[in-house]
Design an enzyme around this catalytic site. Structure first.
Site, short mmCIF file in Angstrom:
data_model
loop_
_atom_site.label_atom_id
_atom_site.label_comp_id
_atom_site.label_asym_id
_atom_site.label_seq_id
_atom_site.Cartn_x
_atom_site.Cartn_y
_atom_site.Cartn_z
CB CYS A 225 -0.95 0.00 1.20
SG CYS A 225 -2.14 -1.36 1.19
CG HIS A 304 12.52 -2.20 2.79
ND1 HIS A 304 12.28 -3.40 3.43
CD2 HIS A 304 12.05 -2.37 1.52
CE1 HIS A 304 11.70 -4.24 2.59
NE2 HIS A 304 11.54 -3.63 1.43
CG HIS A 388 -3.19 20.40 4.65
ND1 HIS A 388 -4.42 20.78 5.14
CD2 HIS A 388 -2.68 21.51 4.04
CE1 HIS A 388 -4.65 22.05 4.83
NE2 HIS A 388 -3.61 22.51 4.16
CG HIS A 392 -2.47 3.48 3.62
ND1 HIS A 392 -3.28 3.41 2.50
CD2 HIS A 392 -2.39 2.23 4.13
CE1 HIS A 392 -3.66 2.14 2.34
NE2 HIS A 392 -3.14 1.42 3.31
CG HIS A 421 -17.70 6.86 5.78
ND1 HIS A 421 -18.55 7.44 4.86
CD2 HIS A 421 -18.51 6.30 6.73
CE1 HIS A 421 -19.81 7.24 5.23
NE2 HIS A 421 -19.81 6.55 6.35
CG ASN A 425 -6.87 -0.26 2.23
OD1 ASN A 425 -6.26 0.36 1.36
ND2 ASN A 425 -6.25 -1.04 3.10
#
Length: 493
Positions: A225, A304, A388, A392, A421, A425
């Protein structure tokens, strides 16, 4: 009791203003120190007579060789700087895919469909219903067309159709909004974790839009993702090498062939969370594009944690005991994500935080190590670095954890919660739906800084920092165009 509460509130308020005063002092310390220095220079300059100025000029004439050498040094240095400096990368525009309403899956319909499939036992159905109720997903999220059939039809052809609808739909919108032609694109980066056919997704795009033969194309798979920010980083590096160019980043995920039809709980979670979506981003290194661009890319920081076995295996595509394939999510996922976040912000912090916050962090860290181990490390206030936050939308737990760890306010995670909402995802593209939400709300002002942060299998935590170049308005055909007036919505606990 009320007196004690008022006293506590007053102390908190005083500490708040003390911190604000300290932050202002440290931030403007250099300017405050320069004021008396400039005043001294002005006073000394005002005392110079015309004769003093004339003598200085004569001195320079007698040392012409030194002046020429110095001028040549400045000229060469300036040339080297401008030739070797990093090129600015601008985000001209982007587009998010809006699925058709016929693909919506309301909660009740989702559960009825799962029961009629006949592949889930009663325990799994209860678990799905429980997770879905707590997921933070609304009634408007969409599943691919193949999953609306009974039984579902997760074929290779259906998977291609889903991907084509998402990628081509978003690309058509982007090209229409920017008036950039497909043949103008010199760099193409596509990321999709779980669907990697031959020919590749990048080749599908090149074939559809008849892009030029010397385009630099890349296809990223299996990166989870957070892959959109990896793709942005790759495009950024390519734009440093190839001058006067456009790059397109396409971020999507495929659900058609990756729905889990078994009963292992750790592999049922993605069924409840992942939904159809995708985004395309147009980047440019052309200086003339600055005026029409929305944002400038400031930093990309990638972390990572794959060297750690627990981190490596916490999100894993595998087969269950009866040979059914799905994506398994470990119970340690949130702990691993938290550790990855700490590593990421340790690198990002010095790049973005004001000096005042870095000093506080350093002092408490030294005190913790050398003086008293019980002293807690200071958590930097990232609200001083960013206006802002695009976190994710992996799930309610992910957003809750970052809101708590980064000490954010509800307004800072509003875009993430509302994206989850409305769209669910959507994997790597969720951060772009969140950015579109802020624009649709009219919150993005010139000079605002945006932090995009995402997690992915492997395990990875990636960040990107953008600077708004103007008061950003939503683009035509924004995914929030027809519904932004109804947000934010009240979410059930």
């Amino acid at each position: 009791m009320n007196g004690e509460r008022n006293s506590s509130n007053n102390r908190v308020l005083k500490l708040k203003y003390v911190k604000l005063g300290y932050h202002y002092l440290i931030t403007h310390l250099l300017k405050l120190c320069l004021v008396p220095l400039m005043a001294l220079i002005i006073v000394q300059a005002s005392r110079l007579s015309l004769n003093d100025i004339h003598q200085t000029w004569l001195h320079l004439e007698h040392n012409l060789a030194y002046v020429v050498v110095l001028s040549a040094f400045v000229l060469v240095g300036s040339t080297v700087y401008f030739m070797t400096r990093k090129r600015s990368v601008y985000l001209v525009d982007y587009a998010c895919y809006l699925p058709p309403s016929k693909l919506k899956v309301e909660h009740d319909r989702f559960m009825k469909h799962c029961k009629l499939m006949g592949c889930f036992d009663e325990t799994s159905l209860v678990f799905l219903d429980k997770i879905l109720g707590r997921s933070g997903l609304g009634e408007e999220t969409c599943a691919p067309e193949a999953m609306h059939y009974l039984p579902p039809k997760p074929s290779m052809e259906a998977a291609r159709q889903e991907t084509e609808q998402v990628m081509f739909g978003a690309l058509d919108t982007l090209f229409a909004n920017t008036n950039v032609k497909p043949k103008d694109i010199g760099i193409l980066v596509v990321n999709c974790s779980l669907f990697n056919p031959t020919p590749s997704l990048s080749s599908m795009i090149i074939n559809k839009y008849k892009m030029r033969g010397n385009i630099k194309s890349f296809n990223l798979g299996g990166m989870g993702c957070s892959a959109s920010l990896i793709a942005v980083d790759l495009a950024k590096d390519m734009l440093q090498v190839h001058r006067n160019n456009y790059a397109i980043v396409v971020s999507t995920e495929n659900i058609t062939q990756n729905w889990y039809f078994g009963n292992k709980k750790a592999m049922l979670l993605p069924n409840c969370l992942f939904r159809v979506g995708g985004a395309v981003v147009l980047l440019s290194n052309k200086s003339v594009d600055r005026q029409k661009s929305k944002y400038k890319l400031i930093h990309v920081v990638r972390t990572h944690c794959g060297a750690n076995n627990k981190a490596f295996n916490c999100v894993r595509q595998e087969q269950d005991d009866v040979g059914k394939t799905g994506v398994s999510l470990s119970k340690d996922l949130m702990t691993i994500a938290g550790n990855a976040l700490k590593s990421n912000i340790t690198t990002l912090g010095p790049l973005v935080l004001p000096v005042s916050e870095q000093i506080l962090f350093f002092v408490t860290l030294v005190a913790h190590k050398l003086i008293n181990a019980k002293i807690k490390s200071y958590i930097p206030d990232f609200k001083l670095a960013f206006e802002h936050f695009c976190i994710h939308a992996g799930g309610r737990a992910v957003i809750d954890e970052l809101e708590k760890n980064l000490q954010l306010l509800p307004v800072h995670v509003e875009a993430s919660r509302m994206t989850l909402h409305r769209f669910g995802n959507t994997s790597s593209s969720s951060i772009w739906y969140e950015l579109a939400y802020m624009e649709a709300k009219g919150r993005m002002r010139k000079g605002d800084r945006v932090w995009q942060i995402a997690f992915g299998s492997g395990f990875k935590c990636n960040s990107a920092v953008w600077l708004a170049l103007k008061n950003v308005k939503p683009s035509c055909n924004s995914p929030w165009e027809g519904c932004i007036h109804g947000y934010p919505v009240q979410l059930s606990l």
